[in-house]
Design a protein around this motif. Structure first.
Motif, PDB file in Angstrom:
ATOM      1  N   LEU A 107      46.261  56.249  29.286  1.00 18.23           N
ATOM      2  CA  LEU A 107      45.348  56.303  28.296  1.00 18.23           C
ATOM      3  C   LEU A 107      46.173  57.043  26.913  1.00 18.23           C
ATOM      4  CD1 LEU A 107      42.562  56.570  27.344  1.00 18.23           C
ATOM      5  CD2 LEU A 107      42.263  58.686  28.270  1.00 18.23           C
ATOM      6  N   SER A 108      47.122  58.091  27.256  1.00 22.44           N
ATOM      7  CA  SER A 108      47.793  58.723  26.375  1.00 22.44           C
ATOM      8  C   SER A 108      48.790  57.772  25.661  1.00 22.44           C
ATOM      9  CB  SER A 108      48.898  59.892  27.062  1.00 22.44           C
ATOM     10  OG  SER A 108      49.381  60.523  26.179  1.00 22.44           O
ATOM     11  N   TRP A 109      49.446  56.873  26.204  1.00 21.24           N
ATOM     12  CA  TRP A 109      50.053  56.062  25.631  1.00 21.24           C
ATOM     13  C   TRP A 109      49.363  55.242  24.747  1.00 21.24           C
ATOM     14  CZ3 TRP A 109      50.289  50.486  26.334  1.00 21.24           C
ATOM     15  CH2 TRP A 109      51.249  49.974  25.696  1.00 21.24           C
ATOM     16  N   ARG A 113      49.559  54.923  20.442  1.00 19.48           N
ATOM     17  CA  ARG A 113      49.808  53.647  19.829  1.00 19.48           C
ATOM     18  C   ARG A 113      48.760  53.366  18.774  1.00 19.48           C
ATOM     19  NH1 ARG A 113      50.215  47.911  23.119  1.00 19.48           N
ATOM     20  NH2 ARG A 113      50.851  46.422  21.326  1.00 19.48           N
ATOM     21  N   GLN A 114      47.561  53.338  19.322  1.00 25.68           N
ATOM     22  CA  GLN A 114      46.354  53.080  18.362  1.00 25.68           C
ATOM     23  C   GLN A 114      46.461  53.958  17.185  1.00 25.68           C
ATOM     24  OE1 GLN A 114      42.489  53.869  20.054  1.00 25.68           O
ATOM     25  NE2 GLN A 114      41.560  52.323  18.699  1.00 25.68           N
ATOM     26  N   GLN A 115      46.825  55.124  17.283  1.00 25.88           N
ATOM     27  CA  GLN A 115      46.847  56.122  16.131  1.00 25.88           C
ATOM     28  C   GLN A 115      47.785  55.462  15.260  1.00 25.88           C
ATOM     29  OE1 GLN A 115      47.095  60.268  17.542  1.00 25.88           O
ATOM     30  NE2 GLN A 115      44.837  60.311  17.809  1.00 25.88           N
TER      31      GLN A 115
END
Length: 119
Positions: A107-109, A113-115
């Motif tokens: 989830l953190s990754w 990545r989305q940001q």
């Protein structure tokens, strides 16, 4: 009708995995081989079919129902479990901790990545 077709495809992939495991003697579940075949097919296709997405959503909403046979199987072997409770408990706790850690890291990754894509 598409849900029935998707479930049939999933069952056929599991069957293919089971046959492959029996023929090769690999010490892994046939369902895992079927899941890897599904993953390979989706990578090859390059997209997620809408029928598979919709079916997966329905299955995930009722995921707890799929654990009932496993719990019933454990209760059938309750006497053995009483003798080997410590390894069973350690496997359950370790599996849960590993699952939570991998989920959190994923989830953190994905959020990073989305940001990064938005910037």
């Amino acid at each position: 009708m598409p849900v029935l077709c998707v479930v049939a495809v999933l069952l056929v992939l599991q069957l293919v995995g089971e046959v492959f495991v029996r023929m090769t003697g690999l010490p892994i579940p046939g369902a895992l081989i079927g899941l890897l075949a599904l993953f390979g097919g989706l990578v090859w296709l390059g997209r997620l079919p809408a029928a598979l997405r919709d079916t997966a959503r329905h299955v995930l909403q009722h995921l707890m129902l799929l654990f009932i046979p496993a719990v019933a199987g454990i209760m059938l072997h309750f006497e053995r479990l009483a003798h080997e409770w410590l390894p069973f408990l350690l496997a359950c706790v370790a599996g849960t901790v590993i699952t939570i850690a991998v989920t959190a890291l994923t989830l953190s990754w994905m959020m990073k990545r989305q940001q990064g894509e938005k910037s």
